[in-house]
Motif scaffolding. Structure first.
Motif, short mmCIF file in Angstrom:
data_model
loop_
_atom_site.label_atom_id
_atom_site.label_comp_id
_atom_site.label_asym_id
_atom_site.label_seq_id
_atom_site.Cartn_x
_atom_site.Cartn_y
_atom_site.Cartn_z
N ARG A 1 31.53 -28.82 -33.74
CA ARG A 1 32.64 -28.86 -32.80
C ARG A 1 32.30 -28.10 -31.53
O ARG A 1 31.31 -27.37 -31.47
N HIS A 2 33.14 -28.26 -30.54
CA HIS A 2 33.07 -27.44 -29.34
C HIS A 2 34.49 -27.16 -28.88
O HIS A 2 35.42 -27.91 -29.18
N ASP A 3 34.65 -26.05 -28.17
CA ASP A 3 35.98 -25.64 -27.73
C ASP A 3 36.41 -26.45 -26.51
O ASP A 3 35.67 -26.58 -25.54
N VAL A 4 37.62 -26.96 -26.57
CA VAL A 4 38.20 -27.70 -25.45
C VAL A 4 39.09 -26.78 -24.63
O VAL A 4 39.12 -26.84 -23.39
N GLU A 5 39.81 -25.89 -25.31
CA GLU A 5 40.74 -24.98 -24.64
C GLU A 5 40.85 -23.71 -25.46
O GLU A 5 40.96 -23.76 -26.69
N THR A 6 40.84 -22.56 -24.80
CA THR A 6 40.97 -21.28 -25.49
C THR A 6 41.94 -20.39 -24.72
O THR A 6 42.13 -20.55 -23.52
N TYR B 1 35.45 -32.55 -31.99
CA TYR B 1 34.31 -32.71 -32.88
C TYR B 1 33.13 -33.34 -32.15
O TYR B 1 33.27 -34.04 -31.15
N THR B 2 31.93 -33.06 -32.66
CA THR B 2 30.70 -33.57 -32.09
C THR B 2 29.71 -33.80 -33.22
O THR B 2 29.93 -33.35 -34.35
N ASP B 3 28.63 -34.49 -32.93
CA ASP B 3 27.54 -34.62 -33.90
C ASP B 3 26.27 -33.96 -33.38
O ASP B 3 25.19 -34.19 -33.89
N ASP B 4 26.44 -33.11 -32.35
CA ASP B 4 25.31 -32.44 -31.69
C ASP B 4 25.23 -31.00 -32.18
O ASP B 4 26.11 -30.19 -31.90
N TRP B 5 24.17 -30.68 -32.89
CA TRP B 5 24.02 -29.35 -33.46
C TRP B 5 23.91 -28.28 -32.38
O TRP B 5 24.42 -27.16 -32.53
N ALA B 6 23.24 -28.60 -31.27
CA ALA B 6 23.09 -27.62 -30.18
C ALA B 6 24.43 -27.31 -29.53
O ALA B 6 24.70 -26.17 -29.14
N VAL B 7 25.29 -28.32 -29.39
CA VAL B 7 26.61 -28.10 -28.82
C VAL B 7 27.43 -27.19 -29.73
O VAL B 7 28.13 -26.28 -29.27
N PHE C 1 27.32 -14.95 -31.48
CA PHE C 1 26.07 -14.23 -31.27
C PHE C 1 24.88 -15.08 -31.72
O PHE C 1 25.01 -15.93 -32.61
N THR C 2 23.75 -14.81 -31.11
CA THR C 2 22.55 -15.57 -31.48
C THR C 2 22.20 -15.36 -32.95
O THR C 2 21.63 -16.26 -33.58
N LEU C 3 22.51 -14.19 -33.50
CA LEU C 3 22.22 -13.93 -34.91
C LEU C 3 23.06 -14.77 -35.84
O LEU C 3 22.77 -14.86 -37.04
N ASN C 4 24.14 -15.38 -35.30
CA ASN C 4 25.02 -16.21 -36.12
C ASN C 4 24.85 -17.69 -35.82
O ASN C 4 25.67 -18.51 -36.27
N ALA C 5 23.82 -18.05 -35.06
CA ALA C 5 23.65 -19.45 -34.63
C ALA C 5 22.45 -20.10 -35.29
O ALA C 5 21.84 -21.01 -34.72
N PHE C 6 22.11 -19.65 -36.48
CA PHE C 6 21.03 -20.28 -37.25
C PHE C 6 21.60 -21.30 -38.22
O PHE C 6 22.71 -21.13 -38.74
N TYR C 7 20.83 -22.35 -38.47
CA TYR C 7 21.19 -23.39 -39.43
C TYR C 7 20.02 -23.58 -40.39
O TYR C 7 18.87 -23.36 -40.03
N CYS C 8 20.34 -24.01 -41.60
CA CYS C 8 19.28 -24.23 -42.60
C CYS C 8 19.61 -25.48 -43.42
O CYS C 8 20.70 -25.59 -43.99
N SER C 9 18.66 -26.40 -43.47
CA SER C 9 18.85 -27.62 -44.24
C SER C 9 18.64 -27.35 -45.73
O SER C 9 18.17 -26.27 -46.12
#
Length: 402
Positions: free
Chosen positions: A97-102, A111-117, A124-132
């Motif tokens: 997902r990405h934020d539309v309004e905050t 919603y999105t299907d883009d992992w980078a988005v 934080f960068t420490l919380n932006a890891f993914y693992c298959s």
């Protein structure tokens, strides 16, 4: 830093995890473990909760779980999150997902299907890891270097991330307390200082939850200094934390091979009464009573004689005694540690006795019901305590009759 594969890591032995991956794959979606579980696995820290990100929408996740016999709870479906129950374990499965309004507290998402988005909206960068499922680790926000140095850094522009949710100010300090190592990210710290007024928008429940985690971190004393210097604590609590006493309590507990509990940390950190702390942090009734007990307890001291120690321990109870000992020890720069350690261990060396006479016993002697029952019982208990807790029930009843 080259991120290692987590293939074969114990995280993948978590009961029920494989079934969730399989359900999403059967429905044509992709799933990856995300956030703190990946971070902790890479740091060789304990992994508690496992969150999953997926390309499926919440409705598709519900259908995928139902098709494979897994139960679900729509815990945060308006934000894209469904809890899937597998093998008695709960996994939060959230759509990319990405934020539309905050508005600084809540966000409307798309919603999105883009992992980078999806990664770009994380705190934080420490919380932006993914693992298959096969253990491959993905790092869209380039947090590898921060992981290596244990630097807590906002994803992208710190001010933008904070304005999306002002709780991220507290989370910044909480993650430094739990995971930080040396230098603090200057840009992030400055953004927290500049935007601290936004903390007043937060609910006390959210503040209380983050404060608990922050104080229980291994660098809480150092972080308290940072929060004082930036004015965060005065904004939240109307007072600075006692960073020196907090650090001393943590250090004294460390000499005993443990860590202080939340009640002890609160009593050390915030120079406020129990009721005021309860209001500010939305403490439970149990927490408030525990804090009130330790704040009002007679401070133990190695100078107390043996029977005096036992009297204070009897009156306070074991848990309050230990908290009070830690606090008094932390304030004492002169007494030998072994003396305080012996004081702390007294509940394990001496079993607190139970006063063997009850109000029914007093009634049985012919005393009329009323306040005099409690008065007689209290006088008898005082005599029993003064005698070193040695008088038997029979002796006590004989004295009561006399």
């Amino acid at each position: 830093m080259t991120l290692p594969s987590l293939h074969g890591h114990p995280i993948f032995e978590t009961a029920g995890l494989g079934a969730v991956f399989q359900a999403i794959a059967d429905a044509g979606g992709e799933a990856r473990i995300v956030g703190g579980a990946v971070r902790n696995a890479l740091l060789d820290e304990p992994v508690r909760d496992i969150d999953i990100a997926t390309t499926l929408t919440p409705e598709q996740v519900l259908a995928a779980a139902a098709a494979t016999g897994l139960k679900t709870v729509a815990t945060g479906i308006e934000h894209g999150t469904v809890t899937v129950i597998s093998d008695n374990s709960g996994f939060e499965v959230t759509t990319l997902r990405h934020d539309v309004e905050t508005d600084g507290r809540k966000a409307k998402v798309a919603y999105t299907d883009d992992w980078a988005v999806d990664a770009a909206r994380r705190d934080f960068t420490l919380n932006a890891f993914y693992c298959s499922q096969d253990g491959e680790v993905f790092d869209p926000m380039g947090g590898s270097a921060d992981l290596d140095t244990r630097t807590v850094r906002f994803v992208g522009d710190p001010e933008a991330r904070i304005r999306e949710d002002y709780l991220r100010i507290l989370r910044f300090f909480r993650f430094i307390s739990q995971y930080g190592q040396d230098d603090v990210d200057a840009d992030g710290l400055d953004a927290c200082r500049q935007l601290k007024a936004g903390l007043k928008q937060l609910s006390r429940e959210r503040v209380g939850q983050e404060t608990c985690k922050l104080l229980c971190g291994r660098r809480a004393g150092e972080v308290a200094v940072l929060m004082n210097d930036t004015g965060i604590n005065r904004t939240l609590f109307g007072a600075d934390m006692d960073a020196v006493l907090l650090a001393s309590v943590i250090a004294r507990a460390g000499t005993l091979g443990g860590t202080p509990d939340y009640t002890t940390l609160l009593a050390a950190a915030l120079p406020l009464g129990a009721d005021e702390q309860s209001e500010l942090l939305r403490l439970s009734n149990v927490q408030t009573r525990s804090l009130r007990d330790v704040q009002s307890a007679l401070p133990p001291s190695p100078a107390l004689r043996d029977n005096e120690r036992k009297v204070v321990l009897y009156q306070t109870g074991a848990e309050t005694w230990k908290r009070a000992v830690l606090l008094a020890w932390a304030r004492d720069a002169n007494a030998a540690d072994e003396d305080w350690a012996g004081l702390y261990a007294l509940p394990e060396q001496w079993e607190i006795p139970v006063f063997p006479v009850t109000g029914s016993d007093v009634l049985a002697t012919g005393v009329a019901a009323g306040p005099q029952i409690g008065e007689a019982l209290k006088a008898l208990e005082d005599w029993w305590i003064a005698g070193g807790f040695v008088a038997s029930r029979e002796e006590l009843l004989a004295r009561l009759t006399a």
